[in-house]
Design an enzyme around this catalytic site. Structure first.
Site, PDB file in Angstrom:
ATOM      1  N   GLY A 271     -18.091  42.642 -11.549  1.00  0.00           N
ATOM      2  CA  GLY A 271     -18.544  41.254 -11.645  1.00  0.00           C
ATOM      3  C   GLY A 271     -18.690  40.632 -10.264  1.00  0.00           C
ATOM      4  N   GLY A 272     -17.663  39.908  -9.854  1.00  0.00           N
ATOM      5  CA  GLY A 272     -17.711  39.152  -8.594  1.00  0.00           C
ATOM      6  C   GLY A 272     -18.232  39.942  -7.406  1.00  0.00           C
TER       7      GLY A 272
ATOM      8  N   GLY B  29     -12.281  38.819 -13.404  1.00  0.00           N
ATOM      9  CA  GLY B  29     -12.477  37.580 -12.653  1.00  0.00           C
ATOM     10  C   GLY B  29     -11.178  36.929 -12.199  1.00  0.00           C
TER      11      GLY B  29
ATOM     12  N   ASN C 290     -22.466  43.260 -12.879  1.00  0.00           N
ATOM     13  CA  ASN C 290     -22.675  42.247 -13.918  1.00  0.00           C
ATOM     14  C   ASN C 290     -22.730  40.904 -13.199  1.00  0.00           C
ATOM     15  OD1 ASN C 290     -22.640  40.492 -16.052  1.00  0.00           O
ATOM     16  ND2 ASN C 290     -20.478  40.822 -16.570  1.00  0.00           N
ATOM     17  N   TRP C 291     -23.936  40.393 -13.079  1.00  0.00           N
ATOM     18  CA  TRP C 291     -24.103  39.149 -12.313  1.00  0.00           C
ATOM     19  C   TRP C 291     -23.620  37.929 -13.090  1.00  0.00           C
ATOM     20  CZ3 TRP C 291     -29.460  39.076  -9.357  1.00  0.00           C
ATOM     21  CH2 TRP C 291     -29.498  40.131  -8.444  1.00  0.00           C
ATOM     22  N   LYS C 292     -23.377  38.083 -14.382  1.00  0.00           N
ATOM     23  CA  LYS C 292     -22.973  36.954 -15.245  1.00  0.00           C
ATOM     24  C   LYS C 292     -24.005  35.836 -15.137  1.00  0.00           C
ATOM     25  CE  LYS C 292     -18.238  38.335 -14.411  1.00  0.00           C
ATOM     26  NZ  LYS C 292     -16.898  38.176 -14.925  1.00  0.00           N
TER      27      LYS C 292
ATOM     28  N   GLU D  68     -16.365  38.134 -22.101  1.00  0.00           N
ATOM     29  CA  GLU D  68     -16.777  36.710 -22.071  1.00  0.00           C
ATOM     30  C   GLU D  68     -17.635  36.384 -23.286  1.00  0.00           C
ATOM     31  OE1 GLU D  68     -18.298  36.749 -18.058  1.00  0.00           O
ATOM     32  OE2 GLU D  68     -16.252  37.066 -17.342  1.00  0.00           O
TER      33      GLU D  68
ATOM     34  N   SER E 284     -11.968  43.107 -11.687  1.00  0.00           N
ATOM     35  CA  SER E 284     -11.632  42.868 -10.278  1.00  0.00           C
ATOM     36  C   SER E 284     -11.702  44.127  -9.420  1.00  0.00           C
ATOM     37  CB  SER E 284     -10.262  42.194 -10.152  1.00  0.00           C
ATOM     38  OG  SER E 284     -10.277  40.943 -10.808  1.00  0.00           O
TER      39      SER E 284
ATOM     40  N   HIS F 110     -19.272  42.233 -23.815  1.00  0.00           N
ATOM     41  CA  HIS F 110     -18.424  41.820 -22.686  1.00  0.00           C
ATOM     42  C   HIS F 110     -17.373  40.830 -23.195  1.00  0.00           C
ATOM     43  CE1 HIS F 110     -17.220  39.896 -18.939  1.00  0.00           C
ATOM     44  NE2 HIS F 110     -17.648  40.997 -18.335  1.00  0.00           N
TER      45      HIS F 110
ATOM     46  N   GLU G  51     -12.421  47.322 -19.885  1.00  0.00           N
ATOM     47  CA  GLU G  51     -12.230  46.108 -19.091  1.00  0.00           C
ATOM     48  C   GLU G  51     -11.062  45.303 -19.642  1.00  0.00           C
ATOM     49  OE1 GLU G  51     -15.892  45.038 -16.710  1.00  0.00           O
ATOM     50  OE2 GLU G  51     -16.033  43.939 -18.575  1.00  0.00           O
TER      51      GLU G  51
HETATM   52  C1  PEP Z   1     -17.068  41.887 -15.337  1.00  0.00           C
HETATM   53  O1  PEP Z   1     -17.691  40.838 -15.367  1.00  0.00           O
HETATM   54  O2  PEP Z   1     -17.350  42.790 -16.130  1.00  0.00           O
HETATM   55  C2  PEP Z   1     -16.009  42.050 -14.350  1.00  0.00           C
HETATM   56  C3  PEP Z   1     -15.329  43.159 -14.320  1.00  0.00           C
HETATM   57  O3  PEP Z   1     -15.811  40.988 -13.500  1.00  0.00           O
HETATM   58  P1  PEP Z   1     -14.916  41.013 -12.153  1.00  0.00           P
HETATM   59  O4  PEP Z   1     -15.294  42.250 -11.394  1.00  0.00           O
HETATM   60  O5  PEP Z   1     -15.318  39.757 -11.443  1.00  0.00           O
HETATM   61  O6  PEP Z   1     -13.497  41.013 -12.585  1.00  0.00           O
END
Ligand code: PEP
Length: 255
Positions: free
Chosen positions: A237-238, A176, A13-15, A100, A216, A98, A170
């Site tokens: 994500g990251g 994040g 997930n590049w956000k 966010e 994470s 998501h 999640e």
């Molecule tokens: C996400 O954006 O779905 C996510 C899990 O982010 P991260 O891996 O950065 O926690």
């Protein structure tokens, strides 16, 4: 419980990251780091990067997803993108609900359900996100809450459609933040989601549903998380913005 019944799916997930030229550069690296994957590999990218992503991944093992879609097919919804628009481009996956989107953009369980149905009606694979806030975990209501989110998200989804749905657990407190759920916590909630799906659709369907963990997940912890019986992949994500790290996670899911 047989993990072999389902394919592991690692989705990035590049956000709100990467311009089209930056997307092209990252995909060039990713093609190398994930080329030997024995799991499904998806990158979910900002709308403006979709065309680049589809072009640059053609003929590779990387599939492309969007990060959201509207529940109506068309109409007066300025700034929104519909499922038929994504479908016509060649997009195959879409993240729905998501945290966010829920936290910053007013997404609710009901709109998550509507978007899930819209995605499925176009043949897109929805990655439906559920998860609790830290206060809810501390109150001891994680499982009830996640079961309820799952039930509402899946309302009116048929058993046949259910075979296409991916669910991502999640925990909001892990997204994040660098704080990961333990492999045991992730597995416990994923098993609860599978039990919820089994109550709605029967065990046979539930055993085939891919349930990811996200929060994470990174190159250092992926192997342990993915070794758990109910963790069928990850929403990343990251670490999905770093080709080498994403490659390590894909490798861990390919075992
Ligand atoms: C996400 O954006 O779905 C996510 C899990 O982010 P991260 O891996 O950065 O926690």
């Amino acid at each position: 419980m047989n993990k072999n019944l389902r394919k592991a799916v690692i989705a990035g997930n590049w956000k709100m990251n990467k311009t089209p030229s930056e997307a092209k550069a990252l995909i060039t690296e990713l093609k190398e780091t994930v080329k030997d994957a024995n799991c499904d590999v998806v990158i979910c990218v900002p709308y403006v990067d979709l065309e680049t992503a589809l072009r640059e991944t053609k003929g590779t093992n990387i599939k492309v997803g969007a990060e959201n879609c509207h529940f109506e097919k068309s109409g007066a919804f300025t700034g929104e993108i519909s499922a038929p628009m994504l479908k016509e481009m060649g997009v195959e996956y879409v993240i729905i609900g998501h945290s966010e989107r829920r936290t910053y953009f007013g997404e609710t369980d009901v709109t998550v359900n509507k978007r899930t149905l819209a995605a499925l009606s176009e043949g897109l694979i929805p990655i439906v996100c559920v998860g609790e806030y830290l206060e809810q975990r501390e109150q001891g209501i994680t499982e009830e809450l996640v079961a309820m989110q799952t039930k509402i998200a899946l309302q009116n989804v048929t058993a046949e459609q259910m075979e296409k749905v991916i669910i991502a657990y999640e925990p909001v407190w892990a997204i994040g933040t660098g704080k990961t759920a333990t492999a045991e916590q992730a597995n416990e909630v994923n098993a609860c989601i599978r039990a919820t799906v089994a109550k709605l659709y029967g065990k046979e369907v539930a055993d085939k549903v891919t349930i990811q963990y996200g929060g994470s997940m990174n190159a250092a912890n992926a192997e342990e998380l993915l070794s758990k019986p109910d963790v069928d992949g990850g929403l990343i994500g990251g670490a999905s913005l770093k080709a080498v790290d994403f490659g390590v996670i894909v490798k861990a899911a390919s075992k």
